[in-house]
Design a protein around this motif. Structure first.
Motif, PDB file in Angstrom:
ATOM      1  N   TYR A 145       9.939  12.030  38.519  1.00  0.00           N
ATOM      2  CA  TYR A 145       9.672  11.203  39.691  1.00  0.00           C
ATOM      3  C   TYR A 145       8.564  11.854  40.510  1.00  0.00           C
ATOM      4  N   PRO A 146       7.605  11.084  41.016  1.00  0.00           N
ATOM      5  CA  PRO A 146       6.620  11.651  41.940  1.00  0.00           C
ATOM      6  C   PRO A 146       7.263  11.884  43.303  1.00  0.00           C
ATOM      7  N   VAL A 147       6.831  12.935  43.977  1.00  0.00           N
ATOM      8  CA  VAL A 147       7.390  13.274  45.281  1.00  0.00           C
ATOM      9  C   VAL A 147       6.350  13.115  46.376  1.00  0.00           C
ATOM     10  N   ALA A 148       5.193  13.756  46.170  1.00  0.00           N
ATOM     11  CA  ALA A 148       4.160  13.715  47.199  1.00  0.00           C
ATOM     12  C   ALA A 148       2.816  14.112  46.573  1.00  0.00           C
ATOM     13  N   ILE A 149       1.763  13.871  47.324  1.00  0.00           N
ATOM     14  CA  ILE A 149       0.413  14.265  46.935  1.00  0.00           C
ATOM     15  C   ILE A 149      -0.072  15.315  47.923  1.00  0.00           C
ATOM     16  N   LYS A 150      -0.604  16.405  47.385  1.00  0.00           N
ATOM     17  CA  LYS A 150      -1.104  17.488  48.232  1.00  0.00           C
ATOM     18  C   LYS A 150      -2.612  17.615  48.068  1.00  0.00           C
ATOM     19  N   GLU A 151      -3.272  17.867  49.201  1.00  0.00           N
ATOM     20  CA  GLU A 151      -4.708  18.130  49.199  1.00  0.00           C
ATOM     21  C   GLU A 151      -4.938  19.453  49.912  1.00  0.00           C
ATOM     22  N   GLN A 152      -5.511  20.407  49.170  1.00  0.00           N
ATOM     23  CA  GLN A 152      -5.692  21.765  49.708  1.00  0.00           C
ATOM     24  C   GLN A 152      -4.363  22.320  50.227  1.00  0.00           C
ATOM     25  N   ASP A 153      -3.291  22.141  49.419  1.00  0.00           N
ATOM     26  CA  ASP A 153      -1.956  22.655  49.721  1.00  0.00           C
ATOM     27  C   ASP A 153      -1.322  22.015  50.957  1.00  0.00           C
ATOM     28  N   GLN A 154      -1.864  20.887  51.382  1.00  0.00           N
ATOM     29  CA  GLN A 154      -1.282  20.153  52.505  1.00  0.00           C
ATOM     30  C   GLN A 154      -0.874  18.758  52.021  1.00  0.00           C
ATOM     31  N   LYS A 155       0.363  18.362  52.332  1.00  0.00           N
ATOM     32  CA  LYS A 155       0.816  17.040  51.939  1.00  0.00           C
ATOM     33  C   LYS A 155       0.048  15.970  52.696  1.00  0.00           C
ATOM     34  N   VAL A 156      -0.451  15.002  51.968  1.00  0.00           N
ATOM     35  CA  VAL A 156      -1.199  13.910  52.593  1.00  0.00           C
ATOM     36  C   VAL A 156      -0.432  12.598  52.521  1.00  0.00           C
ATOM     37  N   GLN A 244     -18.901  24.283  41.372  1.00  0.00           N
ATOM     38  CA  GLN A 244     -18.667  23.445  42.554  1.00  0.00           C
ATOM     39  C   GLN A 244     -17.819  22.226  42.192  1.00  0.00           C
ATOM     40  N   ILE A 245     -18.125  21.616  41.048  1.00  0.00           N
ATOM     41  CA  ILE A 245     -17.341  20.455  40.618  1.00  0.00           C
ATOM     42  C   ILE A 245     -15.912  20.881  40.276  1.00  0.00           C
ATOM     43  N   LEU A 246     -15.755  22.044  39.607  1.00  0.00           N
ATOM     44  CA  LEU A 246     -14.417  22.525  39.286  1.00  0.00           C
ATOM     45  C   LEU A 246     -13.593  22.773  40.548  1.00  0.00           C
ATOM     46  N   ALA A 247     -14.241  23.295  41.589  1.00  0.00           N
ATOM     47  CA  ALA A 247     -13.532  23.527  42.851  1.00  0.00           C
ATOM     48  C   ALA A 247     -13.072  22.203  43.457  1.00  0.00           C
ATOM     49  N   GLN A 248     -13.904  21.186  43.342  1.00  0.00           N
ATOM     50  CA  GLN A 248     -13.507  19.873  43.844  1.00  0.00           C
ATOM     51  C   GLN A 248     -12.376  19.283  43.008  1.00  0.00           C
ATOM     52  N   ALA A 249     -12.426  19.531  41.691  1.00  0.00           N
ATOM     53  CA  ALA A 249     -11.418  18.947  40.798  1.00  0.00           C
ATOM     54  C   ALA A 249     -10.036  19.540  41.026  1.00  0.00           C
ATOM     55  N   THR A 250      -9.963  20.770  41.496  1.00  0.00           N
ATOM     56  CA  THR A 250      -8.666  21.420  41.717  1.00  0.00           C
ATOM     57  C   THR A 250      -8.123  21.185  43.124  1.00  0.00           C
ATOM     58  N   ARG A 251      -8.759  20.303  43.868  1.00  0.00           N
ATOM     59  CA  ARG A 251      -8.337  20.078  45.258  1.00  0.00           C
ATOM     60  C   ARG A 251      -6.972  19.406  45.347  1.00  0.00           C
ATOM     61  N   ASP A 252      -6.742  18.394  44.538  1.00  0.00           N
ATOM     62  CA  ASP A 252      -5.539  17.570  44.659  1.00  0.00           C
ATOM     63  C   ASP A 252      -4.469  18.000  43.669  1.00  0.00           C
ATOM     64  N   LYS A 253      -3.226  17.919  44.130  1.00  0.00           N
ATOM     65  CA  LYS A 253      -2.071  18.215  43.277  1.00  0.00           C
ATOM     66  C   LYS A 253      -1.005  17.160  43.496  1.00  0.00           C
ATOM     67  N   LEU A 254      -0.227  16.926  42.447  1.00  0.00           N
ATOM     68  CA  LEU A 254       0.865  15.964  42.507  1.00  0.00           C
ATOM     69  C   LEU A 254       2.185  16.709  42.408  1.00  0.00           C
ATOM     70  N   LEU A 255       3.007  16.583  43.453  1.00  0.00           N
ATOM     71  CA  LEU A 255       4.345  17.176  43.425  1.00  0.00           C
ATOM     72  C   LEU A 255       5.283  16.217  42.709  1.00  0.00           C
ATOM     73  N   VAL A 256       6.034  16.731  41.741  1.00  0.00           N
ATOM     74  CA  VAL A 256       6.929  15.898  40.937  1.00  0.00           C
ATOM     75  C   VAL A 256       8.300  16.543  40.871  1.00  0.00           C
ATOM     76  N   LYS A 262      14.630  19.586  39.371  1.00  0.00           N
ATOM     77  CA  LYS A 262      13.648  20.665  39.410  1.00  0.00           C
ATOM     78  C   LYS A 262      12.294  20.114  39.857  1.00  0.00           C
ATOM     79  N   GLU A 263      11.638  20.842  40.760  1.00  0.00           N
ATOM     80  CA  GLU A 263      10.338  20.405  41.266  1.00  0.00           C
ATOM     81  C   GLU A 263       9.219  21.213  40.626  1.00  0.00           C
ATOM     82  N   ALA A 264       8.073  20.565  40.515  1.00  0.00           N
ATOM     83  CA  ALA A 264       6.898  21.208  39.921  1.00  0.00           C
ATOM     84  C   ALA A 264       5.648  20.609  40.552  1.00  0.00           C
ATOM     85  N   SER A 265       4.530  21.274  40.342  1.00  0.00           N
ATOM     86  CA  SER A 265       3.254  20.817  40.878  1.00  0.00           C
ATOM     87  C   SER A 265       2.259  20.708  39.723  1.00  0.00           C
ATOM     88  N   ILE A 266       1.602  19.558  39.625  1.00  0.00           N
ATOM     89  CA  ILE A 266       0.642  19.303  38.561  1.00  0.00           C
ATOM     90  C   ILE A 266      -0.708  18.987  39.188  1.00  0.00           C
TER      91      ILE A 266
END
Length: 562
Positions: A145-156, A244-256, A262-266
């Motif tokens: 199940y998806p839980v939340a979306i994080k941007e720069q380690d902050q839930k958005v 620079q592009i790789l840094a932008q690509a790692t900005r967002d994470k999906l909490l599941v 059990k929770e995880a971050s992708i």
């Protein structure tokens, strides 16, 4: 009675039983072929359909209850004694029991991907609406199940928000676009710079081997240093852009969250696709089916070839068959013309023909061993010594590659082309040759302007058979140029554009590798079926194209042969 006997005798003597026998044999063969292709299609192409995600609870060997989530793969009935031997407590009066195979995913969390569970003690299956299947670039699928979306380690945003799924789709599309940009930079820009740097190294080594003076070599070194500095500056710019592009690509994470809590971050940069099959309509599933199948045909493989696509294998197979055809066709036709039209009939010619026929029955692995020993080590090693000494000890042509794989297959299919061409030349009526000679044409003119054009359909028949034989070979290719995973295609924008020395992927070897060398048998099973059908379809397309050309030529020269 005599009339009946005479009637039966007349029916047998008319040949009707043989007609019915032949028709029945052909019908049986067609049923078997269609049945085989249908089985492969159902088992393989069903893999791309978005299966519903189920959730249930099961009882393990120790009697503990676990909540699981995944896709139902198949079920089977087994003797209860087998389950008892596996440590399960089964009632004494039970003789058989049903077990189910689930694709659970979440291999990075549980360490397991496909698991069998007994039907005993299993709760009814549920299909939660919020359950998602996340296709990842590593560790296989994630079900939960998806839980939340994080941007720069902050839930958005969280699942309860009204715009959660819109934000998820938008951020995933952004991550996929950034991944494509990184892939292009690494494959094209950085690959071009690395190739130019390697060319400078080889050019410097070539000058050193040529025996020029120390002063001339010092001047050349200064020029090389200047060019190398320019390339390093280009590399620094390109690398900075990629980072620079790789840094932008790692900005967002999906909490599941998994079904058992059990929770995880992708990271979105590791996600290929997020789907909710339990809420999708048939039309939506059909659209995703087409999308996944197209990716299977056009993407590169990943996860030990059990995920992703097979495009490098398709491209390698087509390229190898084309190069093989270019080599075997003129050699086989010229050999057949010499044997039929110019060679003196006698014992030696009979021995040669018998040898050609015997070559068609030699096991293909023998050709692979010969290709490795003679073509690769002897011929390729000699080419490296003569033309690429600056690359040694790293071999250029003294190692398995596309050219040697194609040449080995050309040698393997050469008897087929020779025999077919000879038969075509033998069917040309002698009156046509005599008429051409009577009109004043020489033997060579009669052969090349009259006889050979009329025998062209037979030559293409030999080529069709050669293509069908070569495209399905695996054993010799394992030795002379085909590998499990080729990092780049043999054709690119760098001179000489077609790199015959590169190793390639092949559909036949891909089927062997996925089917027998894969770490996950259940994950590889549908891909084996799907790749097999693609290989059959590719051979059919190549053969249909050759048959079309042959039929056109046959119609063109039909009047001349009558």
């Amino acid at each position: 009675m005599n009339k009946l006997t005479r009637k039966n005798t007349s029916w047998f003597s008319s040949g009707s039983p043989w007609i019915w026998l032949n028709g029945g044999a052909i019908s049986l063969c067609m049923i078997m072929v269609v049945g085989l292709l249908g089985l492969i299609a159902v088992r393989g192409f069903g893999h791309f359909w978005p299966a519903d995600i189920l959730q249930t609870s099961v009882v393990d060997r120790s009697g503990q209850t676990h909540i699981i989530m995944g896709e139902a793969v198949r079920d089977e009935v087994i003797p209860a004694a087998v389950a008892r031997d596996g440590g399960y407590e089964i009632a004494d009066d039970a003789e058989i029991i049903t077990r189910h195979l689930f694709k659970m995913g979440n291999r990075d969390i549980t360490g397991r991907d496909f698991v069998w569970y007994l039907d005993m003690g299993m709760k009814p299956w549920e299909y939660p609406a919020d359950a998602v299947a996340i296709e990842r670039r590593e560790w296989g699928n994630f079900y939960g199940y998806p839980v939340a979306i994080k941007e720069q380690d902050q839930k958005v945003t969280e699942l309860a928000a009204s715009d959660f799924w819109q934000q998820l789709d938008a951020r995933l599309e952004r991550a996929l676009d950034l991944h494509e940009q990184v892939h292009r930079i690494e494959k094209v820009d950085i690959g071009r710079i690395n190739r130019q740097m390697d060319d400078l190294r080889l050019e410097r080594r070539r000058l050193e081997l040529s025996g020029i003076s120390a002063a001339e070599l010092a001047v050349a070194d200064a020029e090389f240093a200047e060019q190398r500095a320019a390339l390093e500056a280009q590399y620094a710019v390109v690398k900075a852009e990629r980072d620079q592009i790789l840094a932008q690509a790692t900005r967002d994470k999906l909490l599941v969250r998994t079904a058992d809590g059990k929770e995880a971050s992708i990271g979105f940069n590791h996600i290929v696709r997020v789907t909710r099959p339990n809420t999708m309509t048939v039309a939506e599933k059909l659209g995703q089916y087409v999308e996944r199948f197209w990716e299977f045909l056009t993407d590169e493989p990943r996860e030990a070839n059990t995920e992703g696509g097979i495009f490098p294998a398709i491209f390698g197979t087509i390229t190898m068959v084309i190069v093989m055809s270019i080599m075997v066709t003129p050699l086989g036709i010229l050999a057949a013309i010499y044997l039929r039209e110019y060679a003196k009939q006698g014992t030696m010619l009979k021995i040669i023909r018998i040898s050609v026929y015997n070559l068609a029955g030699v096991p293909s692995i023998v050709y692979g061993v010969f290709g490795l020993g003679f073509f690769v080590y002897i011929l390729g090693g000699s080419i490296d010594q003569l033309f690429y000494p600056e690359s040694l000890p790293t071999p250029t042509f003294g190692t398995p590659g596309l050219f040697w794989a194609s040449l080995t297959l050309a040698l393997l299919t050469l008897p087929i082309v020779i025999v077919s061409t000879e038969e075509g030349l033998a069917r040309i009526p002698s009156t046509i040759r005599q008429g051409s000679l009577a009109l004043g044409a020489t033997k060579a003119e009669t052969l090349w302007k009259v006889v050979v054009p009329l025998a062209t359909p037979a030559m293409l028949t030999g080529l069709i058979l050669a293509i069908a034989r070569a495209a399905g070979e695996v054993a010799p290719l394992m030795l002379v140029g085909v590998v499990k995973l080729a990092p780049s295609l043999p054709i690119d924008g760098n001179y000489p554009y077609l790199h015959l020395d590169q190793k390639i992927m092949h559909l036949g070897f891909h089927i062997y590798d996925v089917g027998f060398q894969s770490p996950s048998v259940e994950a590889a099973r549908p891909l084996v079926y799907a790749t097999s059908l693609i290989l059959v379809a590719l051979i059919m397309v190549l053969n249909i194209a050759a048959i079309k050309i042959r039929n056109n030529l046959r119609e063109k020269y039909r009047g001349a042969s009558e």
